[in-house]
Design an enzyme around this catalytic site. Structure first.
Site, PDB file in Angstrom:
ATOM      1  N   LYS A   1       6.498 -25.579   0.511  1.00 45.71           N
ATOM      2  CA  LYS A   1       6.146 -24.286  -0.087  1.00 45.71           C
ATOM      3  C   LYS A   1       4.824 -24.388  -0.837  1.00 45.71           C
ATOM      4  O   LYS A   1       4.013 -23.455  -0.816  1.00 45.71           O
ATOM      5  CB  LYS A   1       7.264 -23.822  -1.038  1.00 45.71           C
ATOM      6  CG  LYS A   1       6.967 -22.496  -1.746  1.00 45.71           C
ATOM      7  CD  LYS A   1       6.826 -21.334  -0.761  1.00 45.71           C
ATOM      8  CE  LYS A   1       6.392 -20.041  -1.436  1.00 45.71           C
ATOM      9  NZ  LYS A   1       7.406 -19.525  -2.361  1.00 45.71           N
TER      10      LYS A   1
ATOM     11  N   ASN B   1       1.453 -22.081  -0.555  1.00 43.36           N
ATOM     12  CA  ASN B   1       0.809 -21.448  -1.698  1.00 43.36           C
ATOM     13  C   ASN B   1      -0.640 -21.886  -1.850  1.00 43.36           C
ATOM     14  O   ASN B   1      -1.506 -21.105  -2.250  1.00 43.36           O
ATOM     15  CB  ASN B   1       1.581 -21.775  -2.977  1.00 43.36           C
ATOM     16  CG  ASN B   1       2.842 -20.959  -3.124  1.00 43.36           C
ATOM     17  OD1 ASN B   1       2.972 -19.888  -2.548  1.00 43.36           O
ATOM     18  ND2 ASN B   1       3.786 -21.461  -3.895  1.00 43.36           N
TER      19      ASN B   1
ATOM     20  N   PRO C   1      -5.460 -14.015 -15.335  1.00 39.59           N
ATOM     21  CA  PRO C   1      -5.460 -15.466 -15.120  1.00 39.59           C
ATOM     22  C   PRO C   1      -4.718 -15.831 -13.837  1.00 39.59           C
ATOM     23  O   PRO C   1      -3.718 -15.205 -13.486  1.00 39.59           O
ATOM     24  CB  PRO C   1      -4.723 -15.999 -16.355  1.00 39.59           C
ATOM     25  CG  PRO C   1      -4.908 -14.959 -17.406  1.00 39.59           C
ATOM     26  CD  PRO C   1      -4.910 -13.652 -16.660  1.00 39.59           C
TER      27      PRO C   1
ATOM     28  N   GLY D   1       9.083  -8.810 -13.493  1.00 41.45           N
ATOM     29  CA  GLY D   1       8.031  -8.432 -12.565  1.00 41.45           C
ATOM     30  C   GLY D   1       8.599  -8.309 -11.171  1.00 41.45           C
ATOM     31  O   GLY D   1       9.776  -7.966 -11.000  1.00 41.45           O
TER      32      GLY D   1
ATOM     33  N   TRP E   1      11.834 -16.544 -25.559  1.00 41.62           N
ATOM     34  CA  TRP E   1      13.068 -16.179 -24.861  1.00 41.62           C
ATOM     35  C   TRP E   1      13.806 -17.414 -24.372  1.00 41.62           C
ATOM     36  O   TRP E   1      15.033 -17.492 -24.463  1.00 41.62           O
ATOM     37  CB  TRP E   1      12.761 -15.256 -23.683  1.00 41.62           C
ATOM     38  CG  TRP E   1      12.539 -13.829 -24.060  1.00 41.62           C
ATOM     39  CD1 TRP E   1      11.381 -13.113 -23.999  1.00 41.62           C
ATOM     40  CD2 TRP E   1      13.520 -12.931 -24.594  1.00 41.62           C
ATOM     41  NE1 TRP E   1      11.573 -11.834 -24.447  1.00 41.62           N
ATOM     42  CE2 TRP E   1      12.887 -11.687 -24.815  1.00 41.62           C
ATOM     43  CE3 TRP E   1      14.873 -13.053 -24.906  1.00 41.62           C
ATOM     44  CZ2 TRP E   1      13.554 -10.580 -25.318  1.00 41.62           C
ATOM     45  CZ3 TRP E   1      15.550 -11.949 -25.408  1.00 41.62           C
ATOM     46  CH2 TRP E   1      14.887 -10.734 -25.611  1.00 41.62           C
TER      47      TRP E   1
END
Length: 296
Positions: free
Chosen positions: A178, A182, A257, A11, A85
């Protein structure tokens, strides 16, 4: 196939990391949900194209590849889906660098790759997904990691690239700093407005009060953050271009979401565990949860 680095989640953030690696001659293995021929990063008027493909099935690579470093760049709401993954690539000795929000990165990721060395990181650069599938970078690619051998693997991988890595002795404090940023950005999702909204005096006042509440929780968790932090973070939002968004706002508008728990819910949970009143979180968190998960 000889590739030393993999990016799970191509992304916006994954594209930026892949691009700086590719520019330096170390094109990573790209792993995601959707097959793509390449990735494109827009950066200061130029395009950086990262050749693919984006692999979508780890079984297609079973036994054909081993990587020493994995960048996990999916959102926390997608970690479980990326588990296949992580399990395939996170082998003994592999370093998994988690490029996600929050202060619970290691706990949430390690279960999918118990043999790997999972390390948290702080992503400081703004990058936004565009409607054409590219990513728009709006700052320098910077990461902060805790001091340690695994972090030095990441620093070495990005050495000689446009990306920079800072190893912080007091990583906990930086991670909570941080997180406070956020958490305040979550207000943008509730208002469905971009950074310009912080120019309103009422929103600025609410933001300062919320950040003060978050600061009390962060200090209880051991973060060494000063009284100036709430105002400094508000000033940062005020300095952003008025049209700058945030990933939680983008997801909210798109009906996806939201990362409400790792960005905001954790403040509420940790606050309650310390007996700290969190009246603003008591309102903000249920609203974000409902915006994310419904019903209605």
């Amino acid at each position: 196939m000889t590739i030393s680095i993999a990016v799970i989640g191509p992304g916006a953030i994954g594209t930026a990391i892949a691009a700086v690696l590719h520019e330096a001659g170390n094109t990573p293995l790209l792993c995601g949900r959707t097959a793509r021929e390449h990735l494109v990063l827009q950066d200061k008027g130029r395009l950086v194209t990262v050749p693919g493909p984006v692999w979508t099935d780890p079984e297609e690579l079973d036994g054909k590849i081993e990587v020493s470093l994995v960048f996990l760049a999916v959102k926390t709401t997608q970690t479980e889906a990326a588990g296949k993954w992580l399990s395939a690539l996170g082998r003994q000795g592999t370093v998994v660098c988690v490029l996600q929000n929050g202060v619970e990165q290691v706990e949430s990721v390690s279960m999918y790759c118990p043999l790997a060395q999972v390390i948290p990181s702080i992503v400081w650069f703004p990058v936004q997904a565009q409607s054409d599938g590219s990513a728009l970078l709006r700052g320098d690619v910077r990461l902060t990691l805790p001091v340690g051998p695994a972090s030095r693997v990441v620093a070495e991988a990005l050495k000689g690239t446009r990306g920079s890595v800072k190893l912080a002795a007091d990583f906990l404090t930086q991670a909570w700093l941080k997180l406070l940023q956020n958490a305040a950005a979550g207000l943008m999702a509730l208002a469905r407005r971009r950074a310009g909204m912080f120019g309103r005096s009422d929103v600025a006042g609410l933001t300062l009060a919320y950040l003060q509440e978050c600061l009390s929780v962060a200090r209880a968790e051991g973060a060494q953050l000063g009284d100036e932090v709430p105002q400094a973070l508000l000033d940062k939002f005020l300095a952003f271009p008025a049209d700058m968004g945030t990933s939680i706002l983008t997801d909210c508008v798109a009906g996806r979401p939201l990362e409400w728990d790792v960005r905001n819910g954790v403040i509420l949970r940790r606050g309650h565990s310390h007996g700290i009143p969190t009246p603003i979180s008591d309102v903000v968190v249920p609203l974000l949860a409902a915006a994310s998960d419904g019903p209605g």
